[in-house]
Design a protein around this motif. Sequence first.
Motif, mmCIF file in Angstrom:
data_model
loop_
_atom_site.group_PDB
_atom_site.id
_atom_site.type_symbol
_atom_site.label_atom_id
_atom_site.label_comp_id
_atom_site.label_asym_id
_atom_site.label_seq_id
_atom_site.Cartn_x
_atom_site.Cartn_y
_atom_site.Cartn_z
ATOM 1 N N GLY A 258 0.832 -1.262 0.014
ATOM 2 C CA GLY A 258 -0.099 -0.180 0.062
ATOM 3 C C GLY A 258 0.716 1.372 -0.073
ATOM 4 O O GLY A 258 0.335 2.360 0.453
ATOM 5 N N ILE B 143 -1.334 6.999 3.315
ATOM 6 C CA ILE B 143 -0.465 6.862 4.270
ATOM 7 C C ILE B 143 0.842 6.400 3.853
ATOM 8 O O ILE B 143 2.116 6.795 4.465
ATOM 9 N N ASN C 90 -1.376 -2.569 -5.803
ATOM 10 C CA ASN C 90 -1.993 -2.816 -7.199
ATOM 11 C C ASN C 90 -2.648 -1.564 -7.717
ATOM 12 O O ASN C 90 -3.214 -1.653 -8.891
ATOM 13 N N PHE C 91 -2.379 -0.500 -7.141
ATOM 14 C CA PHE C 91 -2.962 0.894 -7.593
ATOM 15 C C PHE C 91 -4.305 1.097 -7.941
ATOM 16 O O PHE C 91 -4.824 1.809 -8.661
ATOM 17 N N SER C 92 -4.889 0.074 -6.799
ATOM 18 C CA SER C 92 -6.331 0.242 -7.062
ATOM 19 C C SER C 92 -6.913 1.662 -6.575
ATOM 20 O O SER C 92 -7.856 2.356 -6.978
ATOM 21 N N ILE D 292 -1.799 -7.972 -3.447
ATOM 22 C CA ILE D 292 -1.125 -8.570 -2.023
ATOM 23 C C ILE D 292 -2.013 -10.014 -1.833
ATOM 24 O O ILE D 292 -1.387 -10.774 -1.248
ATOM 25 N N ARG D 293 -3.041 -10.495 -2.646
ATOM 26 C CA ARG D 293 -3.663 -11.583 -2.724
ATOM 27 C C ARG D 293 -3.028 -12.759 -3.672
ATOM 28 O O ARG D 293 -3.145 -13.821 -3.606
ATOM 29 N N ALA E 292 -10.116 -0.022 2.182
ATOM 30 C CA ALA E 292 -10.331 0.778 3.594
ATOM 31 C C ALA E 292 -11.538 1.719 3.487
ATOM 32 O O ALA E 292 -11.392 2.733 4.138
ATOM 33 N N GLY F 95 -6.244 6.653 14.540
ATOM 34 C CA GLY F 95 -7.796 7.424 14.612
ATOM 35 C C GLY F 95 -7.963 7.724 13.324
ATOM 36 O O GLY F 95 -7.468 6.804 12.214
ATOM 37 N N ASN F 96 -8.664 8.926 13.000
ATOM 38 C CA ASN F 96 -8.740 9.205 11.659
ATOM 39 C C ASN F 96 -7.789 9.821 11.134
ATOM 40 O O ASN F 96 -7.553 10.987 11.535
ATOM 41 N N VAL F 97 -7.135 9.627 9.766
ATOM 42 C CA VAL F 97 -5.753 9.806 9.506
ATOM 43 C C VAL F 97 -6.313 11.102 8.511
ATOM 44 O O VAL F 97 -7.213 10.726 7.623
ATOM 45 N N GLN G 265 -4.654 12.600 0.852
ATOM 46 C CA GLN G 265 -5.685 11.929 1.010
ATOM 47 C C GLN G 265 -6.815 12.001 -0.004
ATOM 48 O O GLN G 265 -7.145 13.171 -0.678
ATOM 49 N N GLY H 124 -11.743 7.934 7.057
ATOM 50 C CA GLY H 124 -11.317 9.264 7.605
ATOM 51 C C GLY H 124 -11.488 10.137 6.740
ATOM 52 O O GLY H 124 -10.929 11.170 6.534
HETATM 53 P P1 NAD Z 1 -5.399 4.223 0.629
HETATM 54 O O1 NAD Z 1 -6.414 3.594 -0.059
HETATM 55 O O2 NAD Z 1 -4.785 5.375 0.452
HETATM 56 O O3 NAD Z 1 -4.227 3.176 0.471
HETATM 57 C C1 NAD Z 1 -4.397 1.851 0.384
HETATM 58 C C2 NAD Z 1 -3.346 1.442 -0.853
HETATM 59 O O4 NAD Z 1 -3.534 -0.130 -0.873
HETATM 60 C C3 NAD Z 1 -3.691 2.059 -2.152
HETATM 61 O O5 NAD Z 1 -2.419 2.520 -2.621
HETATM 62 C C4 NAD Z 1 -4.372 0.791 -3.102
HETATM 63 O O6 NAD Z 1 -3.916 1.031 -4.215
HETATM 64 C C5 NAD Z 1 -3.542 -0.385 -2.003
HETATM 65 N N1 NAD Z 1 -4.350 -1.606 -2.279
HETATM 66 C C6 NAD Z 1 -5.477 -1.946 -2.105
HETATM 67 N N2 NAD Z 1 -6.105 -3.119 -2.072
HETATM 68 C C7 NAD Z 1 -4.872 -3.666 -2.620
HETATM 69 C C8 NAD Z 1 -4.528 -5.006 -3.056
HETATM 70 N N3 NAD Z 1 -5.605 -6.089 -3.116
HETATM 71 N N4 NAD Z 1 -3.311 -5.198 -3.393
HETATM 72 C C9 NAD Z 1 -2.398 -4.373 -3.478
HETATM 73 N N5 NAD Z 1 -2.655 -3.316 -3.132
HETATM 74 C C10 NAD Z 1 -3.799 -2.801 -2.603
HETATM 75 O O7 NAD Z 1 -5.903 4.029 2.130
HETATM 76 P P2 NAD Z 1 -4.943 4.703 3.468
HETATM 77 O O8 NAD Z 1 -5.839 5.721 4.081
HETATM 78 O O9 NAD Z 1 -3.697 5.217 3.204
HETATM 79 O O10 NAD Z 1 -4.891 3.701 4.335
HETATM 80 C C11 NAD Z 1 -3.763 2.453 4.830
HETATM 81 C C12 NAD Z 1 -3.984 1.724 5.861
HETATM 82 O O11 NAD Z 1 -4.181 2.433 6.958
HETATM 83 C C13 NAD Z 1 -5.224 0.855 5.437
HETATM 84 O O12 NAD Z 1 -4.712 -0.451 6.210
HETATM 85 C C14 NAD Z 1 -6.264 1.195 6.451
HETATM 86 O O13 NAD Z 1 -7.005 0.421 6.552
HETATM 87 C C15 NAD Z 1 -5.438 1.972 7.659
HETATM 88 N N6 NAD Z 1 -6.140 3.022 7.962
HETATM 89 C C16 NAD Z 1 -6.394 4.086 7.519
HETATM 90 C C17 NAD Z 1 -6.876 5.168 8.348
HETATM 91 C C18 NAD Z 1 -7.361 6.438 7.494
HETATM 92 O O14 NAD Z 1 -7.754 7.344 8.321
HETATM 93 N N7 NAD Z 1 -6.745 6.676 6.406
HETATM 94 C C19 NAD Z 1 -7.431 5.045 9.400
HETATM 95 C C20 NAD Z 1 -7.178 3.673 10.231
HETATM 96 C C21 NAD Z 1 -6.640 3.040 9.418
#
Ligand code: NAD
Length: 303
Positions: free
Chosen positions: A7, A12, A32-34, A52-53, A76, A168-170, A175, A181
Amino acid sequence: MKVAVTGGAGFIGSHLTDYLLKAGYEVHILDNFSSGHYYHDHPNVIVHEVDIRSERAQAIIAEEKPEFVFHLAAQADVTRSINNPCEDADININGTINILEGCRKAKVKKIIFSSTSAVYGNLQKATIDEQDHTAPISYYGLSKLSAEKYIQLYQELYGLDFTILRYGNVYGPRQTAKGEGGVIAVFMDRIKEGSCLKIHGDGKQTRDFVFVEDVVDANIAAMKNDRNDIFHVSTNKPTSIIQLAEILLELHPDSLETMHVTSRTGDIKHSCLLNGKCCEQLGWMPKYSISEGLKRTYHYYNS
Ligand code: NAD
């Protein structure tokens, strides 16, 4: 030193990657840049466009043998988890198990997992500590909690060390309006469009908003900690959605309107995480107040 960030193309993960690259690490991004983007163009970053799967993701970790794996890749989005629980579980649970298998084979020193306050659900308490009962009210909260349990069991069965960080909420630069969050990113988009800020329900629901650079610091602090444990990465301070809007009204020179719309399924009413354990044991402290963090975020979106 070699590290992997799943990710690493996300909100983050990209900030964490920035930090690690600046500190001189060789960083392998698995994404995977989803929902992620190509932010990094640095000689020490190796980007693997991979799910990641997949078997390939597991093989990359097994072969590259990073010392630390920061596992952030996830589905997420709470609403998406309610609409598509199978996909949510597949990415967040099966994807995590696949990464754990890679870590086990590579004898990774530690996995640092990004978890969430959503594991607690709707606790009728003003503040929550890490010992509190977990009772998720969304499939997202449930899948992240399940991933935590797998990580703990891998430690018991194979000695793979971990730190679980429940955020918490990042919020902060990069973003997007989707995902967890996202309210601050949604507000930023609406300010840019010149449209009114939509507040779900009465707007009195509170969240513990933590700035993304503080979250990066917690991940780095976790590298040095030798306990297998769970920590809150939060500010201890609840901020309501109405308060958020008020701070933004002060930052924004033009007039801004707000409008109340229906509340969302699976939405938690209050969420404020105590961070004392993280401060004491990881030697970490959040540096940004909500006003300072919002100011930086506002300027990023409006520059
Ligand atoms: P984000 O969606 O910006 O980042 C997730 C990343 O994972 C993306 O780059 C996406 O392309 C990649 N991804 C998704 N599915 C995938 C897959 N199957 N294989 C490979 N890559 C995959 O989200 P974020 O806000 O940066 O969150 C990062 C982590 O922090 C997550 O695990 C989320 O659960 C956790 N989190 C975030 C928050 C928040 O407030 N943003 C709060 C609590 C926890």
